[in-house]
Design a protein around this motif. Structure first.
Motif, mmCIF file in Angstrom:
data_model
loop_
_atom_site.group_PDB
_atom_site.id
_atom_site.type_symbol
_atom_site.label_atom_id
_atom_site.label_comp_id
_atom_site.label_asym_id
_atom_site.label_seq_id
_atom_site.Cartn_x
_atom_site.Cartn_y
_atom_site.Cartn_z
ATOM 1 N N LYS A 13 0.832 -1.208 0.000
ATOM 2 C CA LYS A 13 0.000 0.000 0.000
ATOM 3 C C LYS A 13 0.863 1.253 0.000
ATOM 4 N N VAL A 14 1.915 1.230 0.775
ATOM 5 C CA VAL A 14 2.831 2.382 0.827
ATOM 6 C C VAL A 14 3.467 2.623 -0.543
ATOM 7 N N GLU A 15 3.871 1.512 -1.193
ATOM 8 C CA GLU A 15 4.498 1.651 -2.516
ATOM 9 C C GLU A 15 3.505 2.202 -3.539
ATOM 10 N N GLU A 16 2.263 1.690 -3.456
ATOM 11 C CA GLU A 16 1.243 2.195 -4.381
ATOM 12 C C GLU A 16 1.005 3.688 -4.146
ATOM 13 N N THR A 17 0.928 4.053 -2.903
ATOM 14 C CA THR A 17 0.690 5.469 -2.560
ATOM 15 C C THR A 17 1.862 6.340 -2.985
ATOM 16 N N ARG A 18 3.078 5.825 -2.786
ATOM 17 C CA ARG A 18 4.266 6.568 -3.211
ATOM 18 C C ARG A 18 4.261 6.755 -4.734
ATOM 19 N N LYS A 19 3.870 5.670 -5.479
ATOM 20 C CA LYS A 19 3.802 5.758 -6.945
ATOM 21 C C LYS A 19 2.754 6.782 -7.375
ATOM 22 N N HIS A 20 1.614 6.760 -6.701
ATOM 23 C CA HIS A 20 0.546 7.703 -7.005
ATOM 24 C C HIS A 20 1.023 9.148 -6.790
ATOM 25 N N LYS A 21 1.803 9.316 -5.736
ATOM 26 C CA LYS A 21 2.353 10.635 -5.441
ATOM 27 C C LYS A 21 3.289 11.077 -6.587
ATOM 28 N N ALA A 22 4.117 10.109 -7.031
ATOM 29 C CA ALA A 22 5.032 10.434 -8.140
ATOM 30 C C ALA A 22 4.247 10.765 -9.414
ATOM 31 N N ASP A 23 3.170 9.996 -9.653
ATOM 32 C CA ASP A 23 2.329 10.292 -10.838
ATOM 33 C C ASP A 23 1.718 11.697 -10.739
ATOM 34 N N LEU A 24 1.292 12.051 -9.535
ATOM 35 C CA LEU A 24 0.715 13.384 -9.359
ATOM 36 C C LEU A 24 1.749 14.473 -9.654
ATOM 37 N N TYR A 25 2.971 14.282 -9.191
ATOM 38 C CA TYR A 25 4.047 15.228 -9.483
ATOM 39 C C TYR A 25 4.284 15.335 -11.002
ATOM 40 N N LYS A 26 4.253 14.129 -11.653
ATOM 41 C CA LYS A 26 4.489 14.119 -13.106
ATOM 42 C C LYS A 26 3.341 14.825 -13.837
ATOM 43 N N TRP A 27 2.108 14.521 -13.410
ATOM 44 C CA TRP A 27 0.941 15.181 -14.038
ATOM 45 C C TRP A 27 1.021 16.690 -13.864
ATOM 46 N N LEU A 28 1.447 17.075 -12.660
ATOM 47 C CA LEU A 28 1.550 18.505 -12.392
ATOM 48 C C LEU A 28 2.625 19.146 -13.288
ATOM 49 N N ALA A 29 3.742 18.468 -13.422
ATOM 50 C CA ALA A 29 4.835 18.993 -14.255
ATOM 51 C C ALA A 29 4.413 19.024 -15.733
ATOM 52 N N ASP A 30 3.758 17.919 -16.184
ATOM 53 C CA ASP A 30 3.304 17.890 -17.594
ATOM 54 C C ASP A 30 2.282 18.982 -17.863
ATOM 55 N N THR A 31 1.391 19.198 -16.920
ATOM 56 C CA THR A 31 0.364 20.234 -17.086
ATOM 57 C C THR A 31 1.003 21.613 -17.177
ATOM 58 N N GLU A 32 1.963 21.835 -16.279
ATOM 59 C CA GLU A 32 2.667 23.121 -16.326
ATOM 60 C C GLU A 32 3.414 23.287 -17.652
ATOM 61 N N SER A 33 4.049 22.203 -18.135
ATOM 62 C CA SER A 33 4.775 22.258 -19.404
ATOM 63 C C SER A 33 3.823 22.535 -20.564
ATOM 64 N N GLU A 34 2.667 21.820 -20.579
ATOM 65 C CA GLU A 34 1.694 22.036 -21.649
ATOM 66 C C GLU A 34 1.162 23.453 -21.618
ATOM 67 N N LEU A 35 0.873 23.950 -20.416
ATOM 68 C CA LEU A 35 0.381 25.305 -20.272
ATOM 69 C C LEU A 35 1.395 26.306 -20.838
ATOM 70 N N THR A 36 2.671 26.068 -20.511
ATOM 71 C CA THR A 36 3.727 26.954 -21.018
ATOM 72 C C THR A 36 3.823 26.884 -22.541
ATOM 73 N N ASN A 37 3.745 25.662 -23.107
ATOM 74 C CA ASN A 37 3.853 25.481 -24.561
ATOM 75 C C ASN A 37 2.675 26.109 -25.296
ATOM 76 N N VAL A 38 1.452 25.881 -24.746
ATOM 77 C CA VAL A 38 0.264 26.448 -25.390
ATOM 78 C C VAL A 38 0.327 27.970 -25.369
ATOM 79 N N ALA A 39 0.708 28.498 -24.208
ATOM 80 C CA ALA A 39 0.818 29.952 -24.095
ATOM 81 C C ALA A 39 1.874 30.482 -25.054
ATOM 82 N N SER A 40 2.983 29.753 -25.193
ATOM 83 C CA SER A 40 4.046 30.168 -26.109
ATOM 84 C C SER A 40 3.577 30.131 -27.560
ATOM 85 N N SER A 41 2.845 29.044 -27.937
ATOM 86 C CA SER A 41 2.369 28.940 -29.314
ATOM 87 C C SER A 41 1.366 30.040 -29.643
#
Length: 485
Positions: free
Chosen positions: A54-82
């Motif tokens: 359960k801890v490992e699953e939760t840790r992975k979920h946390k990492a996915d959330l960080y990645k989603w957050l980073a990807d969202t920020e990157s997409e937002l930056t790219n869209v705004a740039s385009s």
């Protein structure tokens, strides 16, 4: 006061009750303490394994959330740039889910804006492609796909450049449409003047130009404009050639009319072409005035008159000869009419002379005869006065020799008055009439270099002879009066 146990105990309470149940069952079974300890250790290990997973699953979920957050920020930056937008954004200090909840609405707005901007790019590019196809003369424009739009550059600057390019093409299209319209108008005017099939001419250039229903847009391609220009040039040359032909035919027609003295009513039938004799090519705009039918009509009339001319020429020649003889007779000039007519008859019957040249020769003779007659007119008027005075002088001589002139006979009074006038007139013969006439004749002969003939005799000779005869009569009168006394 005792503290309340933590209330995450539904599961604990359940585990404790299950453990008690397990103890009871073991008691009934009679499990040894060692077996019981082993089984409890096994249960504990299994629980630990579950927690670890359960801890490992939760840790992975946390990492996915960080990645989603980073990807969202990157997409937002790219869209705004385009889009070329400057977006100032902070995800805040909340939990990862809170941060995602904050940034997602901003990204959705930008995505929607990008989609709308992308559709606008597609629309403008499609319009550009359509106009380019019309200018190039292609039936269909190349379809614009998503791949034809650079999604990394959807900025307003790029959009403005595309719109500017579209405006230039639209202005070019308008100019070409105006040129096509102007060329078609020119072709219409030229076709009307020459009665050429206007719609067939347009259809031969491009079928869209002759589509009166306007179901298809008129071609504005370079090839169509070049063809229109070429057709206009050809039609203008054709118009020039036809006008020249009509003018030459009409000039010849007018010459035949003058030559054959055609009635004015017959000439009026060709007034529509005679008015073109001196017209410039730009002045000719009457519908059908240079049609093939008009040209054939003039050619036919010229041919008809040429045939008629051959039979009428002899009549015209002798009509001119009569006119020439009449001029000579009118001013008392000598002409051997019979010999002249024999010569004319011989020339005509030989067929070795151009009748037009013969008529022209007679016209020249008539013109010269009229000029000479005009130069003789003043002298001839004076000759008439002199002859009248001489006749009156002769009558007066006879009257004065009549011994019964004063008798009371019928008409004596009239004769008396005539005699009075005759004496006045006769008294002017030497100075007023004769001297002036002789001076005029001498001046004429000096200018022309030829003697002035009157009824085949030199006028000066006749005047000199008259003077001599007059002087003789005067001498006789003097002798008669002297002897009478």
């Amino acid at each position: 006061m005792a503290s309340t146990p933590p209330s995450f105990s539904p599961s604990r309470t359940t585990c404790a009750s299950l453990l008690r149940q397990l103890q009871l069952i073991w008691d009934e079974i009679g499990e040894s303490d060692t077996d019981r300890d082993n089984m409890l250790l096994q249960l504990e290990q299994e629980c630990l394994d579950i927690y670890h997973r359960k801890v490992e699953e939760t840790r992975k979920h946390k990492a996915d959330l960080y990645k989603w957050l980073a990807d969202t920020e990157s997409e937002l930056t790219n869209v705004a740039s385009s889009l070329g937008d400057c977006v100032s954004f902070s995800r805040g200090k909340g939990t990862l889910k809170q941060q995602l909840a904050t940034i997602r609405p901003v990204l959705e707005v930008l995505r929607l804006k990008k989609d709308e901007r992308f559709k606008e790019f597609l629309k403008i590019k499609s319009q550009i492609s359509q106009i380019c196809a019309e200018i190039a003369g292609r039936a269909q424009s190349e379809s614009v796909t998503d791949q034809d739009v650079d999604q990394c550059d959807l900025t307003l600057k790029k959009l403005g450049e595309l719109k500017s390019h579209l405006d230039e093409l639209q202005n070019e299209k308008i100019l070409r449409q105006q040129k096509v319209k102007s060329h078609i108008s020119t072709i219409s005017q030229l076709s009307a003047v020459m009665s050429i099939d206007f719609w067939k001419t347009l259809n031969d250039i491009h079928p869209s130009l002759s589509d009166s229903s306007n179901s298809t847009p008129q071609s504005i391609s370079n090839d169509t404009l070049a063809r229109l220009t070429g057709v206009i040039h050809s039609l203008k040359e054709e118009k020039q050639q036809r006008l020249h032909k009509v003018q030459e035919l009409t000039k010849f027609l007018v010459e035949l009319w003058d030559l054959m003295e055609m009635p004015i009513d017959e000439q009026k039938a060709f007034s529509h072409v005679t008015r073109l004799i001196s017209a410039s090519v730009d002045e000719v705009s009457i519908q059908g005035c240079l049609s093939a039918e008009v040209i054939e009509q003039v050619e036919g009339e010229v041919q008809r008159l040429n045939v008629l001319k051959a039979s009428k020429m002899k009549e015209l020649v002798f009509k001119r000869q009569n006119e020439l003889e009449e001029i000579y007779r009118g001013v008392h000039m000598v002409m051997d009419s019979e010999a002249a007519r024999e010569i004319l008859t011989s020339l005509i019957e030989s067929g070795n002379i151009d009748m037009s040249e013969l008529l022209q020769s007679l016209d020249d003779q008539i013109r010269k005869a009229k000029e000479q007659a005009l130069s003789r007119r003043d002298i001839l008027d004076r000759v008439e006065k002199w002859k009248f005075a001489a006749e009156e002088e002769k009558w007066l001589d006879e009257y004065e020799r009549d011994e019964n002139r004063y008798s009371a006979v019928r008409g004596a009074h009239k004769n008396l008055k005539r005699a009075e006038k005759a004496r006045i007139l006769v008294s002017k013969i030497p100075s007023a009439l004769l001297d002036n006439l002789i001076a005029k004749v001498k001046a004429w002969e000096l200018e022309k270099g030829i003697p002035f003939l009157y009824e085949k005799v030199a006028l000066l000779h006749s005047l000199d002879e008259y003077n001599v005869q007059r002087q003789l009569r005067e001498e006789e009168k003097k002798k008669s009066r002297r002897y009478g006394k």
